[in-house]
Design a protein around this motif. Structure first.
Motif: not given
Length: 353
Positions: A173-192
């Motif tokens: 229901g959201k384009l950016l479900p995390t609320g951000s264009a960038l997140n850090i997961i396992d020390s890596v930049e990702v876009t969800c």
């Protein structure tokens, strides 16, 4: 007496599988899943007792029926069927199998053909989204032969234009479900991002890859594949999808600079093997991210604020898409279109026992 069900086996884009009438299947999803497992022959690596092809790209099912949506002509339900595992996932969509939906609807009398071309409005039950599919119908019959070649297939066909409307938030229901264009997961930049399908975009170099590896090279790197799954599982939680260990979404995608005059290069995972080409829905997610400032994709390709045509490179070649931007917000899209082909292979009856 044996139970039977009618089907048409078709290649849709770079996938293949049976197309079935929704009305011929149980309404209960668990009962429907049991039927699909029998049809495909799941539980054996070669799917010997069914019509599956022993590969994730050929263990797919498209179910089509009368529309339940006022803005559509037919309903389409997709299922990804396990091969060795007896699993059926109704969560994802498949844009390649979607290429065969309009031809199937016309062939089976679910929708009448027009002279020249026919546009069928498709309601995807997996996502609730609407897709317009325009097929060639000279003399009021579906034309499969033509000169359009798509990467990942070995024969040309008639063009089928798929236009995906309002691709944002297909599952969450959201384009950016995390609320951000960038997140850090396992020390890596990702876009969800969730556009046509939920995906996790990662720059290949951040995981020690060039992004130009073959699917086999990536699949055989156990350490890399394990880390990719760790990132995917955490992304699923961040996207509000809960524990996705038994789901094929979100799909991880490695991105790198294009090498052959394209926009960007991609390696798409389904999710535990690298796709030999690139899924349509995954392509739409990448294009949407390319248009959105601050994502892994847009940072990689630079400013594309006015771009409307995108060429995505993948292991089998390329896929070209066009984006229709909203006039009041160029970072947002009205629709994304792509050309596919389809081929009718067999029309017949499947025996369920």
């Amino acid at each position: 007496m044996s139970q039977t069900i009618s089907c048409i086996i078709m290649r849709g884009g770079t996938s293949r599988g049976p197309y079935l009438q929704i009305s011929d299947l149980p309404q209960d999803r668990n009962a429907c899943a049991d039927v699909l497992l029998k049809i495909m022959g799941s539980g054996h690596e070669l799917q010997l007792d069914g019509i599956g092809g022993g590969n994730s790209l050929t263990s797919k099912v498209a179910m089509v029926g009368a529309s339940t949506h006022p803005d559509a002509d037919v309903d389409y339900l997709f299922a990804q069927v396990g091969i060795v595992e007896k699993t059926v996932d109704f969560a994802p969509n498949c844009g390649n199998m979607l290429a065969g939906v309009a031809p199937y609807a016309i062939e089976t009398g679910l929708f009448p053909a027009s002279e020249g071309t026919t546009t069928v409005r498709i309601h995807n039950l997996n996502t609730g989204k609407i897709i317009h599919s325009t097929v060639q119908t000279p003399q009021g019959k579906v034309e499969y032969t033509g000169n359009t070649i798509i990467s990942g297939t070995n024969s040309p066909g008639a063009p089928i234009q798929l236009t995906f409307l309002n691709v944002e938030g297909a599952k969450t229901g959201k384009l950016l479900p995390t609320g951000s264009a960038l997140n850090i997961i396992d020390s890596v930049e990702v876009t969800c991002i969730d556009a046509a399908t939920p995906v996790v975009l990662i720059q290949a170099s951040d995981l020690g890859k060039t992004g130009y590896e073959t699917p086999a090279e990536l699949d055989n790197d156990i350490e890399f594949m394990t880390r990719l799954e760790v990132i995917r599982l955490q992304a699923g939680e961040l996207m509000g999808m809960g524990n996705v260990s038994d789901s094929v979404i979100p799909k991880p995608i490695l991105l790198s600079p294009a090498r052959f005059d394209g926009t960007i290069n991609a390696r798409y995972f389904v999710p535990h093997k690298c796709h030999k080409s690139l899924a349509v829905t995954g392509s739409i997610a990448i294009v949407t991210a390319c248009c959105l400032p601050g994502t892994v994709a847009s940072k990689l390709i630079g400013d594309k604020d006015s771009e409307s045509h995108f060429t995505l490179e993948h292991p089998s070649g390329k896929i070209e898409l066009s984006a229709q931007r909203k006039e009041d917000n160029l970072s947002a899209l009205n629709s994304v279109s792509v050309i596919r082909t389809a081929r009718k292979i067999l029309s017949g009856t499947v025996y369920l026992n």
